[in-house]
Design a protein around this motif. Structure first.
Motif, PDB file in Angstrom:
ATOM      1  N   VAL A 278      -5.318  15.417  -9.057  1.00 51.92           N
ATOM      2  CA  VAL A 278      -4.133  14.756  -9.603  1.00 51.92           C
ATOM      3  C   VAL A 278      -3.206  14.428  -8.443  1.00 51.92           C
ATOM      4  N   LEU A 279      -2.872  13.163  -8.303  1.00 50.57           N
ATOM      5  CA  LEU A 279      -1.940  12.720  -7.274  1.00 50.57           C
ATOM      6  C   LEU A 279      -0.612  12.411  -7.954  1.00 50.57           C
ATOM      7  N   ALA A 280       0.446  13.143  -7.589  1.00 54.65           N
ATOM      8  CA  ALA A 280       1.769  12.965  -8.192  1.00 54.65           C
ATOM      9  C   ALA A 280       2.721  12.381  -7.161  1.00 54.65           C
ATOM     10  N   MET A 281       3.557  11.454  -7.605  1.00 50.19           N
ATOM     11  CA  MET A 281       4.526  10.835  -6.707  1.00 50.19           C
ATOM     12  C   MET A 281       5.708  10.352  -7.526  1.00 50.19           C
ATOM     13  N   GLU A 282       6.807  10.096  -6.850  1.00 51.42           N
ATOM     14  CA  GLU A 282       7.926   9.450  -7.516  1.00 51.42           C
ATOM     15  C   GLU A 282       7.667   7.941  -7.534  1.00 51.42           C
TER      16      GLU A 282
ATOM     17  N   PHE B 148       0.840  -1.197   0.000  1.00 52.39           N
ATOM     18  CA  PHE B 148       0.000   0.000   0.000  1.00 52.39           C
ATOM     19  C   PHE B 148       0.876   1.248   0.000  1.00 52.39           C
ATOM     20  N   TYR B 149       0.399   2.280  -0.663  1.00 55.49           N
ATOM     21  CA  TYR B 149       0.972   3.614  -0.569  1.00 55.49           C
ATOM     22  C   TYR B 149      -0.055   4.480   0.139  1.00 55.49           C
ATOM     23  N   ILE B 150       0.312   5.070   1.257  1.00 53.45           N
ATOM     24  CA  ILE B 150      -0.628   5.859   2.054  1.00 53.45           C
ATOM     25  C   ILE B 150      -0.248   7.334   1.948  1.00 53.45           C
ATOM     26  N   ALA B 151      -1.143   8.127   1.402  1.00 51.63           N
ATOM     27  CA  ALA B 151      -0.918   9.567   1.249  1.00 51.63           C
ATOM     28  C   ALA B 151      -1.727  10.313   2.302  1.00 51.63           C
ATOM     29  N   SER B 152      -1.081  11.121   3.104  1.00 50.47           N
ATOM     30  CA  SER B 152      -1.759  11.957   4.097  1.00 50.47           C
ATOM     31  C   SER B 152      -2.077  13.300   3.443  1.00 50.47           C
ATOM     32  N   LEU B 153      -3.345  13.613   3.314  1.00 53.01           N
ATOM     33  CA  LEU B 153      -3.777  14.806   2.586  1.00 53.01           C
ATOM     34  C   LEU B 153      -3.951  15.987   3.528  1.00 53.01           C
ATOM     35  N   GLY B 154      -3.721  17.157   2.979  1.00 51.94           N
ATOM     36  CA  GLY B 154      -3.811  18.359   3.791  1.00 51.94           C
ATOM     37  C   GLY B 154      -5.222  18.826   4.040  1.00 51.94           C
TER      38      GLY B 154
ATOM     39  N   ARG C 106       0.895  -2.935 -10.309  1.00 56.48           N
ATOM     40  CA  ARG C 106       1.584  -2.045  -9.367  1.00 56.48           C
ATOM     41  C   ARG C 106       3.094  -2.106  -9.520  1.00 56.48           C
ATOM     42  N   ARG C 107       3.611  -3.147 -10.169  1.00 59.25           N
ATOM     43  CA  ARG C 107       5.043  -3.214 -10.451  1.00 59.25           C
ATOM     44  C   ARG C 107       5.438  -2.241 -11.560  1.00 59.25           C
ATOM     45  N   ALA C 108       4.469  -1.897 -12.433  1.00 59.54           N
ATOM     46  CA  ALA C 108       4.779  -1.070 -13.599  1.00 59.54           C
ATOM     47  C   ALA C 108       4.422   0.396 -13.398  1.00 59.54           C
ATOM     48  N   PHE C 109       3.349   0.669 -12.679  1.00 60.93           N
ATOM     49  CA  PHE C 109       2.949   2.055 -12.426  1.00 60.93           C
ATOM     50  C   PHE C 109       2.074   2.096 -11.177  1.00 60.93           C
ATOM     51  N   PRO C 110       2.063   3.205 -10.454  1.00 63.09           N
ATOM     52  CA  PRO C 110       1.218   3.297  -9.256  1.00 63.09           C
ATOM     53  C   PRO C 110      -0.251   3.298  -9.645  1.00 63.09           C
ATOM     54  N   CYS C 111      -1.048   2.510  -8.942  1.00 65.55           N
ATOM     55  CA  CYS C 111      -2.451   2.381  -9.343  1.00 65.55           C
ATOM     56  C   CYS C 111      -3.266   1.781  -8.214  1.00 65.55           C
ATOM     57  N   PHE C 112      -4.579   1.910  -8.329  1.00 64.07           N
ATOM     58  CA  PHE C 112      -5.493   1.193  -7.446  1.00 64.07           C
ATOM     59  C   PHE C 112      -5.683  -0.192  -8.069  1.00 64.07           C
ATOM     60  N   ASP C 113      -4.859  -1.123  -7.627  1.00 58.25           N
ATOM     61  CA  ASP C 113      -4.693  -2.402  -8.333  1.00 58.25           C
ATOM     62  C   ASP C 113      -5.690  -3.441  -7.852  1.00 58.25           C
TER      63      ASP C 113
END
Length: 821
Positions: free
Chosen positions: A18-22, A2-8, A60-67
């Motif tokens: 748009v959610l941007a990440m490395e 999981f990738y957990i993003a804490s939003l402001g 999810r190995r190729a790109f970030p996504c709701f897999d």
């Protein structure tokens, strides 16, 4: 994972963000995610390609996504590639633009996809070429492969568009994409993958060479293509809501593949083969206490991988076939169309399908208004196993039916307290008026019924057969008198009984005997008519069932008498089909010959062995001549030639394996090299299987291991190799159930306490490496326990029967059963 993003701040419903990440992905060599493959051209140069395999959880190995399958989205795909390569994706390419100032690189931009689950997104960069078809007037059809084998894609390029068009008519829904690509990959973990608009295949599953490929290879190509094209509706257009309903995808694709193939190759009569290829196959698994329901909770990726098994595929297809027959074809089709239209571009679960079919069945008056498809089918999908229907003919025009769960062994210490009962569609016919065409249920046995009385039966002197054309997912047992009347009919004129029901009678009898519910004297007497049988389907059913006896006797002193008995059955068939192949024969006759030769040579029939060895030697003397050995009998000739030879014969096969460009030829050689009787050669072959530099691709390591494990000489060698190298082997695989397949194959014939203890210790000592094989291990333990009980209960009984019937008369009855490895 999981990738957990804490939003402001809180998100606003209806607002786009748009959610941007490395993100860093690796072009791996594990055959999952976005991975690299390579092949060697005829001039010796190495070529690379990159392709995706995302099912079930590797997007999810190729790109970030709701897999997850229910989180469908539309995807814009951009791919940077070198100018001499080609990129393809789910949708057609819009344009190509230069990559900054580098003239050797370009950006390809593809059309936005329709709403699709992440596991169905796909793209590839390669130097492959294609051939195309415009058979379908609104979808361009292209087959891609290495340039040196593209001509082998011609058959699939003919079959694919024709089957796709037939499906459009069957479902009454047009294929929604503007193009359909099919790609033959040199490295691919699966047989095929149904990515929407870009189906990927192992080369053997898509390529067919009329010179070196057999009729079975051709059938496999058509069937796999038909399976994957079904998914364009079942799985892609409408996707299961969660992996627990995987069977909605795979069961429908498996069932419809028979109809799709039949539409393109009607002379093959492939729908008659369903019972032996799917129904009887899954019966052997679903009679275990360690089976699982079709619809099963899954929470972890390892759980998902393990349910890509014959329960999801073959049982799913079998209960769909049953449903088609009790609803009738017209109601079934109309209900499917309504379901697909209602959930197009979305997700559904099995209850949604039940509702659509119930509505249609009530409209067509093919189901009582107070009965629903859900009521019936939940008993088949939410509990494991299947029933045996016991039929007692009363002599007054009635019969009394009871049902119980069919288990090979009734475990007195079982902790399973569930009461297994099903809604059973009942059909029957009789000697008085044998009619095998009416497969719609005439009666229903409810899950609440202890007994069911059937009226309209003939007098006691006439045989009856229940489960017409074995459309119901159940076995049938009778009293001895009806079994004897069936045996008499088969001996007198077997053609009166439909060939599918002949296959049913043979399979039911031998498996009921194996479970202690019918005497082996009756079950083996059923086989006595086989010397006159000429059809492939009943013969295949018989040999599949008799293979259990063979596997139990292989390492005992009783194998000789059993071999005599099997040869007495098989020799008339061998004489009928002859050793010399004829590719102009009907398709099933070609399969019948291949089957007869395979068994005859394996049992050591002198004429078969001599002919095979002579042909193999002739080929060794002229290796470039592809006409010496007919493709249909290559597997038998190669295996026998190598088994009867030594290092020279094996090395010749290996050289041909490295030289051939034909995927089916490689597969045949690969399997045959496991037939050697030289232990050191088999040991070397196992080591080569898991060495990526040996010439054996990672995708083929499992096949090589299983080829050695099926060899009576190689079985213990393979088992020891697996035990000693389990940590390495488990890390070698990253997709689906390969490790479970190795365990199931190598332990299939285990039938001693010592072997049972070995499996248990193997499980307990290596639990951290067996996450993807826990179900296979548990089932292997149960199978071995069942085999031990069978040896104790029936080995001497079978020996006595063989002796009484003139086979192995020098044998004496053994004392108490104490056999161990």
């Amino acid at each position: 994972e999981f990738y957990i993003a804490s939003l402001g701040e809180e998100l606003v419903v209806g607002q786009q963000y748009v959610l941007a990440m490395e993100f860093e992905g690796y072009l791996n060599d594990a055959l999952v995610g976005f991975y690299r493959s390579q092949y060697t051209k005829e001039d010796g140069t190495e070529k690379l390609l990159a392709v995706t395999q995302f099912q079930p959880t590797d997007a999810r190995r190729a790109f970030p996504c709701f897999d997850e399958p229910a989180m469908k989205a539309q995807f814009d795909v951009y791919i940077a590639r070198q100018s001499h390569m080609t990129a393809i994706a789910n949708m057609p390419k819009i344009d190509s633009t230069p990559f900054d100032d580098d003239t050797d690189w370009v950006w390809d931009h593809f059309n936005t996809t329709l709403p699709v689950s992440t596991y169905l997104v796909a793209f590839m960069v390669s130097d492959f070429v294609n051939i195309s078809s415009t058979f379908n007037d609104h979808a361009l059809f292209r087959s891609w492969a290495r340039e040196q084998v593209i001509d082998q894609a011609e058959y699939a390029t003919e079959a694919g568009p024709a089957i796709l068009t037939w499906y459009e008519q069957y479902f009454d829904i047009p294929f929604p994409l503007p193009k359909q690509d099919m790609v033959a990959l040199p490295d691919f973990a699966l047989s095929a993958m149904e990515n929407w608009g870009l189906i990927t295949y192992r080369e053997r599953a898509l390529l067919y060479d009329p010179v070196v490929s057999s009729s079975m290879d051709k059938e496999n190509v058509a069937n796999v293509v038909a399976h994957e094209l079904t998914h364009q509706w079942f799985g892609n257009l409408v996707t299961m809501d969660w992996w627990s309903d995987l069977w909605l995808n795979e069961g429908f694709a498996t069932y419809m593949s028979y109809l799709g193939t039949d539409s393109f190759e009607p002379t093959w009569n492939i729908t008659d083969q369903f019972v032996i290829s799917e129904l009887h196959l899954v019966f052997a698994l679903d009679c275990l206490e360690t089976s699982h329901p079709i619809s099963v909770p899954v929470e972890h990726p390892d759980d998902i991988n393990q349910i890509f098994d014959s329960i999801s595929y073959s049982k799913g297809a079998s209960i769909i076939r049953m449903m088609n027959n009790f609803l009738t074809e017209d109601t079934f089709r109309a209900g499917l169309t309504n379901y697909l239209n209602a959930f197009a571009y979305a997700n559904a679960d099995q209850d949604d399908l039940w509702e659509a079919l119930t509505t249609q069945a009530h409209t067509d008056d093919n189901l009582p208004q107070d009965m629903t498809v859900k009521t019936i089918m939940d008993t088949w999908t939410l509990q494991m196993g299947y029933p045996v229907i016991n039929v007692a003919i009363n002599g007054d025009g009635t019969a009394t039916l009871t049902q119980e769960r069919f288990l090979l062994i009734l475990n007195k210490n079982s902790t399973d307290t569930h009461i297994y009962k099903w809604w059973v569609p009942v059909t029957f016919t009789s000697q008085e008026n044998p009619d095998f065409s009416q497969t719609k249920a005439t009666d229903w046995m409810a899950d609440s019924d202890d007994t069911l009385t059937i009226n309209g039966l003939p007098s006691k002197e006439n045989w009856v057969i229940f489960n017409i054309r074995q459309t119901g997912y159940y076995r049938v047992n009778y009293r001895p008198s009806n079994w004897q009347r069936l045996i008499d009919q088969l001996l007198d004129d077997y053609s009166i009984i439909h060939l599918i029901n002949r296959a049913q009678i043979i399979d039911d009898a031998l498996n009921l005997a194996r479970a202690g519910q019918l005497s082996y004297k009756i079950a083996l007497s059923v086989n006595s008519y086989l010397e006159n049988e000429i059809k492939y389907v009943p013969w295949s059913s018989a040999l599949n069932s008799l293979n259990y006896l063979k596997s139990m006797f292989t390492r005992t002193g009783g194998y000789g008498p059993l071999r005599e008995y099997l040869l007495s059955l098989l020799t008339p068939l061998y004489d009928l089909v002859g050793f010399e192949d004829n590719t102009d024969d009907p398709h099933l006759d070609q399969k019948k010959r291949s089957m007869a030769l395979d068994w005859a040579c394996d049992l050591g029939l002198e004429d078969c062995v001599t002919n095979s060895v002579d042909l193999y030697n002739e080929w060794m003397a002229d290796p470039t001549n592809q006409t010496i050995i007919s493709a249909n009998i290559k597997s038998t000739v190669y295996c026998t030639g190598i088994a009867e030879g030594g290092e020279t014969e094996w090395n010749f096969a290996w050289d041909q394996y490295l030289l051939t460009n034909g995927a089916s030829e490689k597969a045949t050689l690969q399997s045959s090299m496991g037939c050697s009787k030289e232990i050191w050669i088999l040991a070397r072959y196992l080591e080569m299987a898991f060495d990526e530099n040996s010439g054996i691709r990672k995708q083929d390591s499992s096949s090589v291991f299983q080829a050695v494990a099926r060899n009576v000489i190689g079985r213990d060698l393979a088992w020891n190799y697996l035990k000693e190298n389990i940590e390495f082997i488990s890390s070698y695989y990253m997709s689906f159930g390969e490790l479970g397949d190795l365990v199931a194959t190598v332990t299939y014939e285990f039938n001693t306490e010592e072997e049972l203890n070995q499996i248990i210790h193997f499980r307990d000592d290596n639990i951290e490496y067996l996450d993807s094989a826990t179900l296979a291990i548990t089932q292997s333990i149960e199978r071995t326990s069942n085999n031990i009980d069978w040896m104790s209960n029936y080995y001497d009984l079978i020996l006595d029967w063989l002796k009484d019937n003139g086979f192995g008369r020098w044998l004496k009855k053994r004392g108490p059963f104490i056999y161990s490895a």
